[in-house]
Design an enzyme around this catalytic site. Structure first.
Site, PDB file in Angstrom:
ATOM      1  CG  ASP A  37      10.056  -5.141 -11.941  1.00  0.00           C
ATOM      2  OD1 ASP A  37       9.267  -4.183 -11.844  1.00  0.00           O
ATOM      3  OD2 ASP A  37      11.297  -5.000 -11.994  1.00  0.00           O
ATOM      4  CG  LEU A  38       3.296  -4.635 -12.357  1.00  0.00           C
ATOM      5  CD1 LEU A  38       2.170  -3.877 -11.676  1.00  0.00           C
ATOM      6  CD2 LEU A  38       2.735  -5.583 -13.414  1.00  0.00           C
ATOM      7  CE  LYS A  39       8.354   1.394 -11.004  1.00  0.00           C
ATOM      8  NZ  LYS A  39       9.178   2.198 -10.065  1.00  0.00           N
ATOM      9  N   GLY A  68      -5.040   7.594   3.290  1.00  0.00           N
ATOM     10  CA  GLY A  68      -6.129   7.404   4.238  1.00  0.00           C
ATOM     11  C   GLY A  68      -6.294   5.944   4.584  1.00  0.00           C
ATOM     12  CG  HIS A  69      -5.254   3.389   6.841  1.00  0.00           C
ATOM     13  ND1 HIS A  69      -5.052   2.258   6.083  1.00  0.00           N
ATOM     14  CD2 HIS A  69      -4.020   3.863   7.138  1.00  0.00           C
ATOM     15  CE1 HIS A  69      -3.754   2.048   5.922  1.00  0.00           C
ATOM     16  NE2 HIS A  69      -3.101   3.013   6.546  1.00  0.00           N
ATOM     17  CG  ASP A  70     -12.339   1.029   7.874  1.00  0.00           C
ATOM     18  OD1 ASP A  70     -12.968   0.226   7.176  1.00  0.00           O
ATOM     19  OD2 ASP A  70     -12.810   1.541   8.904  1.00  0.00           O
ATOM     20  CB  ILE A  71     -10.434   5.068  11.113  1.00  0.00           C
ATOM     21  CG1 ILE A  71     -11.143   5.776  12.261  1.00  0.00           C
ATOM     22  CG2 ILE A  71      -9.096   5.725  10.797  1.00  0.00           C
ATOM     23  CD1 ILE A  71     -10.390   5.684  13.577  1.00  0.00           C
ATOM     24  CG  ASN A  72      -8.350   8.379   7.900  1.00  0.00           C
ATOM     25  OD1 ASN A  72      -7.444   7.670   7.495  1.00  0.00           O
ATOM     26  ND2 ASN A  72      -8.300   8.979   9.081  1.00  0.00           N
ATOM     27  CE1 TYR A  73      -9.631   6.832   2.484  1.00  0.00           C
ATOM     28  CE2 TYR A  73      -9.608   4.484   2.941  1.00  0.00           C
ATOM     29  CZ  TYR A  73      -8.969   5.611   2.468  1.00  0.00           C
ATOM     30  OH  TYR A  73      -7.701   5.521   1.967  1.00  0.00           O
ATOM     31  CG  ASP A 108     -10.206  -0.986   4.620  1.00  0.00           C
ATOM     32  OD1 ASP A 108     -10.406   0.135   4.109  1.00  0.00           O
ATOM     33  OD2 ASP A 108      -9.148  -1.287   5.196  1.00  0.00           O
TER      34      ASP A 108
END
Length: 373
Positions: A70-72, A135-140, A166
């Site tokens: 837990d990084l917090k 965003g996702h792969d298709i957007n990039y 990706d």
């Protein structure tokens, strides 16, 4: 683990997509990659396969060790800092600013660990007008220009399944950047931040199109109108009589001559190979020729020749094709099909990857020493 990256230590802040692929590439080659998973997910990865599936149910997470944190939590943060001692690189794939809010930003980490290579993987990059947008792969790959080049003339662009953005423009470029940073740090003694953006990386993958454009070979912005985008009759996919598909790529004159001979194409217009105005009518002849026989026929006639041919295979078929089988290109672990590490090394070959760890599987091994309060 053996391999050319044996001795490299990487701390992976758990994410999805390109960052795990980068970590997989490094681990495949022998790096000791320790993945930090969310403690709240511990125990949720042992059921049905899905986003959280681990163990033999995961490919992208293979080969490394996992601790759940837990990084917090101050105690867990101290444990993570202890793990970072002696690490060559840190990789993370969160939106810009997340690591800073968690107290693990690059300024703080490079102050504590001056030789650390701090890798940041995002879709849009650490800065720019879209840096904070989802965003996702298709957007990039759309914004980078890469997606426009893929698809059929009448059907529009076709989205590849997260391979160009990706994995190719993202994770693979990220791994390259990490290794560049580590190599430089070993001579300078100083770490630095690696800002890997999928938009940047997928734009870089269009270099071949840019080269063809610069030489007047890629002459149209339309899809299926150029030399290697399916526009030419000698470079495309073709459907066979049995509904299966094959590929032909006879670009060079000597290969094109074999293409004409093997397919029995005697229309004199075929001699004008690079006349793009003739491509549509010549392609129709090739379409009809290929449709007249089954894929098995074309495999018997063309496979292994210099016509530049291959059948379009499913993943399961690819795994058992004689060429791939001879090279061990694919393997299965507990029924899960996955690609073998690549490339190959003559003196320091990579081991077969270990299965992906369950979340927190190595807590006892890696977090055994308690940090004094």
């Amino acid at each position: 683990m053996s391999g050319p990256l044996h001795g490299l230590k990487v701390i992976e802040f758990g994410g999805i997509g390109p960052s795990p692929f980068c970590a997989m590439l490094l681990s495949d080659m022998g790096a000791d990659v320790i993945r930090l998973d969310r403690k709240s997910d511990k125990g949720r990865d042992r059921g049905e396969r899905g986003v959280l599936a681990r163990g033999s149910g995961s490919v992208l997470h293979r080969g490394r060790r996992s601790v759940a944190v837990d990084l917090k939590d101050p105690d867990d943060k101290a444990q993570v800092l202890a793990l970072l001692e002696g690490a060559d690189a840190l990789i993370e794939g969160f939106r810009p600013g997340v690591m800073e809010r968690l107290g693990f930003g690059p300024d703080e980490m490079l102050q504590k660990f001056p030789r650390l290579v701090y890798g940041r993987m995002t879709g849009w990059g650490q800065e720019g007008p879209l840096a904070q947008a989802a965003g996702h792969d298709i957007n990039y790959i759309a914004l980078s220009g890469a997606l426009h080049t893929i698809g059929r003339a009448k059907g529009g662009p076709v989205a590849p399944p997260a391979m160009i953005g990706d994995l190719g423009g993202g994770g693979m470029m990220f791994a390259f950047g990490i290794l560049c940073g580590v190599l430089e740090a070993r001579s300078s003694g100083r770490g630095q931040v690696v800002d890997a953006a999928i938009t940047d990386g997928s734009a870089l993958l269009t270099s071949i199109v840019c080269e063809l454009r610069a030489n007047g070979v890629w002459h149209s912005e339309d899809r299926q109108a150029n030399l290697i985008d399916g526009g030419a009759h000698f470079y495309d996919t073709y459907e066979c009589a049995d509904g299966r598909w094959i590929t032909l790529g006879a670009i060079e004159p000597q290969f094109y001559a074999i293409f004409l001979d093997k397919l029995g194409l005697d229309d004199p217009r075929f001699k004008q190979q690079l006349d793009a105005a003739l491509w549509p009518v010549l392609k129709e002849q090739v379409v009809q020729k290929i449709l007249s026989q089954t894929s098995a026929h074309w495999c018997r006639l063309l496979e292994g020749t210099d016509v530049c041919f291959a059948p379009v295979l499913t993943l399961d078929e690819a795994a058992v094709h004689p060429h791939n089988a001879a090279r061990g290109t694919w393997f299965r672990h507990e029924g899960v099909l996955q690609p073998s590490p690549a490339p190959r090394f003559s003196r320091t070959p990579a081991d077969k990857p270990r299965p992906a760890p369950f979340i927190g599987e190595h807590d006892d091994e890696l977090l055994r020493a308690r940090v004094e309060q």
